[in-house]
Design a protein around this motif. Structure first.
Motif, PDB file in Angstrom:
ATOM      1  N   ASP A  59       7.312   4.929   4.477  1.00 31.74           N
ATOM      2  CA  ASP A  59       6.004   5.279   3.929  1.00 31.74           C
ATOM      3  C   ASP A  59       5.255   4.062   3.422  1.00 31.74           C
ATOM      4  O   ASP A  59       5.847   3.139   2.891  1.00 31.74           O
ATOM      5  CB  ASP A  59       6.171   6.258   2.761  1.00 31.74           C
ATOM      6  CG  ASP A  59       6.577   7.651   3.238  1.00 31.74           C
ATOM      7  OD1 ASP A  59       6.136   8.037   4.343  1.00 31.74           O
ATOM      8  OD2 ASP A  59       7.348   8.307   2.533  1.00 31.74           O
ATOM      9  N   LEU A  61       2.236   3.294   0.735  1.00 36.16           N
ATOM     10  CA  LEU A  61       1.458   3.893  -0.350  1.00 36.16           C
ATOM     11  C   LEU A  61       0.419   2.898  -0.849  1.00 36.16           C
ATOM     12  O   LEU A  61       0.749   1.729  -1.092  1.00 36.16           O
ATOM     13  CB  LEU A  61       2.354   4.312  -1.518  1.00 36.16           C
ATOM     14  CG  LEU A  61       3.264   5.508  -1.221  1.00 36.16           C
ATOM     15  CD1 LEU A  61       4.610   5.037  -0.707  1.00 36.16           C
ATOM     16  CD2 LEU A  61       3.449   6.358  -2.459  1.00 36.16           C
ATOM     17  N   ARG A  66       0.215   8.192  -0.282  1.00 32.21           N
ATOM     18  CA  ARG A  66       0.758   7.926   1.041  1.00 32.21           C
ATOM     19  C   ARG A  66      -0.399   7.785   2.029  1.00 32.21           C
ATOM     20  O   ARG A  66      -1.281   8.653   2.078  1.00 32.21           O
ATOM     21  CB  ARG A  66       1.663   9.093   1.439  1.00 32.21           C
ATOM     22  CG  ARG A  66       2.465   8.873   2.687  1.00 32.21           C
ATOM     23  CD  ARG A  66       3.442  10.036   2.875  1.00 32.21           C
ATOM     24  NE  ARG A  66       4.167   9.895   4.127  1.00 32.21           N
ATOM     25  CZ  ARG A  66       3.717  10.338   5.292  1.00 32.21           C
ATOM     26  NH1 ARG A  66       2.565  10.966   5.362  1.00 32.21           N
ATOM     27  NH2 ARG A  66       4.438  10.154   6.395  1.00 32.21           N
ATOM     28  N   ASN A  68       0.136   6.704   5.473  1.00 29.37           N
ATOM     29  CA  ASN A  68       0.574   6.600   6.870  1.00 29.37           C
ATOM     30  C   ASN A  68      -0.481   7.225   7.783  1.00 29.37           C
ATOM     31  O   ASN A  68      -0.943   8.332   7.514  1.00 29.37           O
ATOM     32  CB  ASN A  68       1.890   7.359   7.084  1.00 29.37           C
ATOM     33  CG  ASN A  68       3.031   6.777   6.292  1.00 29.37           C
ATOM     34  OD1 ASN A  68       2.869   6.479   5.111  1.00 29.37           O
ATOM     35  ND2 ASN A  68       4.184   6.613   6.927  1.00 29.37           N
TER      36      ASN A  68
END
Ligand SMILES: Nc1ncnc2c1ncn2[C@@H]1O[C@H](COP(=O)(O)OP(=O)(O)O)[C@@H](O)[C@H]1O
Ligand SMILES: [Mg+2]
Length: 231
Positions: A59, A61, A66, A68
């Protein structure tokens, strides 16, 4: 609060894995140095952070959220600015044109020029000169001025010192320290470590796609002097 966090990042080119579970944190208002030899995966980690390369797992951040799959332009809008290896300036355009191009972000040309000249007085002298004819140090100043034009929360610098004389590198890192004091968080990648350790709050060493060590710069000096950095 971390401005940026990478959690367990794996990344690959085609089917070749190059990052193997990279964890990295950039706390607010800090300078973090990511160090490691050529080919270790530094640029890939930065490209993943900036949304330019999708991780195969893990991930990313930004400010605790988050991100992604979020587009690079959207990450830029959220305050993340990557100055790539090779600086990403337009050599055939003038300093003025390179700077004013950043007005697409909504910052006025006058404010962009003013911010650039305040930090980099040299750019004022070179304003109408073609960027490709600047010295290496001046080109890096222009790249940083372009990045800072948008008032980012996190500035990511890939090999700031590449191809530059040590005295110029020191001058640039003084500017980096100044920018950090103004509250901008900074993630900087370098192959050779000494100058960046003087301004970094935290450092991590990446070797073969894995974080080998992380901590305060003083704790890492011994590891850095070992053979894998060739120092
Ligand atoms: N576009 C690409 N296609 C295929 N392999 C790549 C590409 N970019 C980098 N690599 C490979 O990924 C590994 C990590 O590269 P990179 O992240 O550029 O390392 P660093 O910035 O630490 O020198 C290296 O083995 C490199 O050869
Ligand atoms: Mg690189």
């Amino acid at each position: 609060m971390n401005v940026l966090e990478l959690r367990g990042i794996h990344a690959a080119y085609d089917r070749i894995d190059v990052l193997f579970g990279v964890d990295l944190e950039v706390p607010e208002s800090s300078v973090v140095a990511l160090l490691g030899p050529n080919g270790a995966g530094k640029s890939t980690a930065l490209r993943v952070a900036a949304g330019l390369h999708a991780p195969s797992s893990g991930d990313v951040l930004v400010a605790g959220r988050r991100v992604n799959g979020v587009r690079p332009e959207e990450l830029a809008r959220r305050g993340l600015c990557l100055i790539p290896e090779g600086r990403g300036i337009f050599p055939n355009l003038t300093v003025r044109e390179n700077l004013r191009m950043m007005s697409y972000t909504g910052t006025s040309e006058a404010v962009i020029d003013e911010r650039a000249f305040l930090r980099f007085p040299r750019l004022k002298e070179r304003f109408t000169q073609t960027a490709g004819t600047l010295s290496g140090g001046e080109q890096q100043m222009l790249a940083m001025a372009r990045g800072l034009a948008t008032d980012p929360a996190l500035l990511i610098l890939d090999e700031l010192s590449m191809g530059l004389a040590p005295i110029i590198v020191e001058e640039l890192y003084e500017i980096v320290a100044q920018v950090a004091r103004e509250g901008v968080s900074i993630l900087v990648v370098e192959q050779f470590a000494s100058t960046v350790l003087g301004v970094a709050d935290f450092a991590a060493i990446i070797v073969h796609g894995r974080i080998a060590r992380a901590g305060r710069p003083a704790e890492l000096r011994d590891d850095l002097s070992k053979a894998y950095l060739g120092a």
